[in-house]
Enzyme design. Sequence first.
Site, mmCIF file in Angstrom:
data_model
loop_
_atom_site.group_PDB
_atom_site.id
_atom_site.type_symbol
_atom_site.label_atom_id
_atom_site.label_comp_id
_atom_site.label_asym_id
_atom_site.label_seq_id
_atom_site.Cartn_x
_atom_site.Cartn_y
_atom_site.Cartn_z
ATOM 1 N N GLY A 33 45.619 -20.265 12.585
ATOM 2 C CA GLY A 33 44.294 -20.343 13.187
ATOM 3 C C GLY A 33 43.339 -19.317 12.615
ATOM 4 N N ALA A 34 42.228 -19.080 13.349
ATOM 5 C CA ALA A 34 41.150 -18.211 12.850
ATOM 6 C C ALA A 34 40.746 -18.695 11.454
ATOM 7 C CB ALA A 34 41.571 -16.748 12.845
ATOM 8 N N LEU A 35 40.435 -19.980 11.369
ATOM 9 C CA LEU A 35 40.232 -20.628 10.081
ATOM 10 C C LEU A 35 38.981 -20.130 9.368
ATOM 11 C CD1 LEU A 35 41.140 -24.324 10.992
ATOM 12 C CD2 LEU A 35 42.651 -22.454 10.275
ATOM 13 N N GLU A 37 37.014 -20.465 5.074
ATOM 14 C CA GLU A 37 36.837 -21.389 3.956
ATOM 15 C C GLU A 37 38.104 -21.532 3.117
ATOM 16 O OE1 GLU A 37 35.483 -24.210 1.578
ATOM 17 O OE2 GLU A 37 34.479 -23.513 3.414
ATOM 18 N N HIS A 39 41.207 -21.671 4.283
ATOM 19 C CA HIS A 39 41.982 -22.717 4.953
ATOM 20 C C HIS A 39 41.360 -24.096 4.718
ATOM 21 C CE1 HIS A 39 42.926 -19.190 7.692
ATOM 22 N NE2 HIS A 39 44.132 -19.586 7.343
ATOM 23 N N GLU A 150 47.247 -19.389 -2.788
ATOM 24 C CA GLU A 150 47.827 -18.407 -3.692
ATOM 25 C C GLU A 150 47.512 -16.972 -3.287
ATOM 26 O OE1 GLU A 150 46.572 -19.496 -7.623
ATOM 27 O OE2 GLU A 150 48.076 -21.090 -7.783
ATOM 28 N N GLN A 155 54.607 -15.134 -0.324
ATOM 29 C CA GLN A 155 54.943 -16.188 0.633
ATOM 30 C C GLN A 155 55.077 -17.537 -0.072
ATOM 31 O OE1 GLN A 155 53.100 -16.821 4.758
ATOM 32 N NE2 GLN A 155 51.910 -18.220 3.501
ATOM 33 N N LEU A 186 39.421 -14.160 0.983
ATOM 34 C CA LEU A 186 39.178 -14.514 2.375
ATOM 35 C C LEU A 186 40.463 -14.380 3.181
ATOM 36 C CD1 LEU A 186 36.808 -17.619 2.192
ATOM 37 C CD2 LEU A 186 36.258 -15.175 2.160
ATOM 38 N N SER A 188 41.768 -14.100 7.604
ATOM 39 C CA SER A 188 41.388 -14.064 9.018
ATOM 40 C C SER A 188 41.241 -12.636 9.514
ATOM 41 C CB SER A 188 42.435 -14.803 9.851
ATOM 42 O OG SER A 188 42.569 -16.141 9.424
#
EC number: 6.3.2.1
Length: 282
Positions: A33-35, A37, A39, A150, A155, A186, A188
């Site tokens: 969440g806390a999307l 750009e 995401h 990326e 991860q 970017l 969150s």
Amino acid sequence: MNAPIVRPLAELRSMVRGWKSRGETIGVVPTMGALHEGHLSLVRAARASCDRVIVTLFVNPRQFNNTEDYAKYPRTEHTDAALLAPLGVDALFVPDGDEVYPPDHATVISVSGVTAPLEGAHRPGHFDGVATVVTLLFNMTGADRAFFGEKDWQQLQLVRRLVQDLKLPVEIVPCPCVRAEDGLALSSRNQRLTAEGRTRAAALPRTLFEAARRIEAGAPTAEALAAAQEGLEAAGIGPVEYLELRDGETLGEPQLGRPARLLVAAWLDGVRLIDNVAVTLR
């Protein structure tokens, strides 16, 4: 109209069965969440290549090794649904914590090797939480393709290894890191920076790209990294947890002729920032 929110797993599985029966492909974008750009770029990539798109929203407690960080993580479900509305998402899956991890849940998935350095060394248990929840979400959603940014490079390599080793029928689609105009990746967590901190944060990608340029130009790696460390400290960014050049796939020692990656994690305003950039070793 906001993206349709689905909470019960049984409801999602009913939708997935219908799509699969018609031979439709399912793209999944896992998020907490806390999307932003970044995401949304993953969602657009999924929309362009899949018949159906599921965005998952679950703040996974098992990948936080800092309870304060978990408590402070932004939770903006209704805003997220509104951001997804124009993108044609078929389901925003927001499972209850007890459905993901029932009280008697006893299985943890651990991936060795690629998880040991960098984030793994500084956040014990983090990648076990990631590997476990990603496997659960793939199973819950019936994903054919899953889209990962990326920006979280380590991860991404973990998920690739997980899918390969467990023979999961999911294609992992990497998507480029999305950056602000000043170069900051970017995240969150960026919204927790003060105005002054946000301005100073631009020094992180600038320093990282400069170090990569110096290494590619032939400067000794140790010299380039020492200069970058000094640059970050001079910009008021720190402490620096790691600033390392690694093999782009294994995250072991970099080798000539193989893609390499320069990765950093550092603190600013009580916010932990990470970033990475590709490096070509000649």
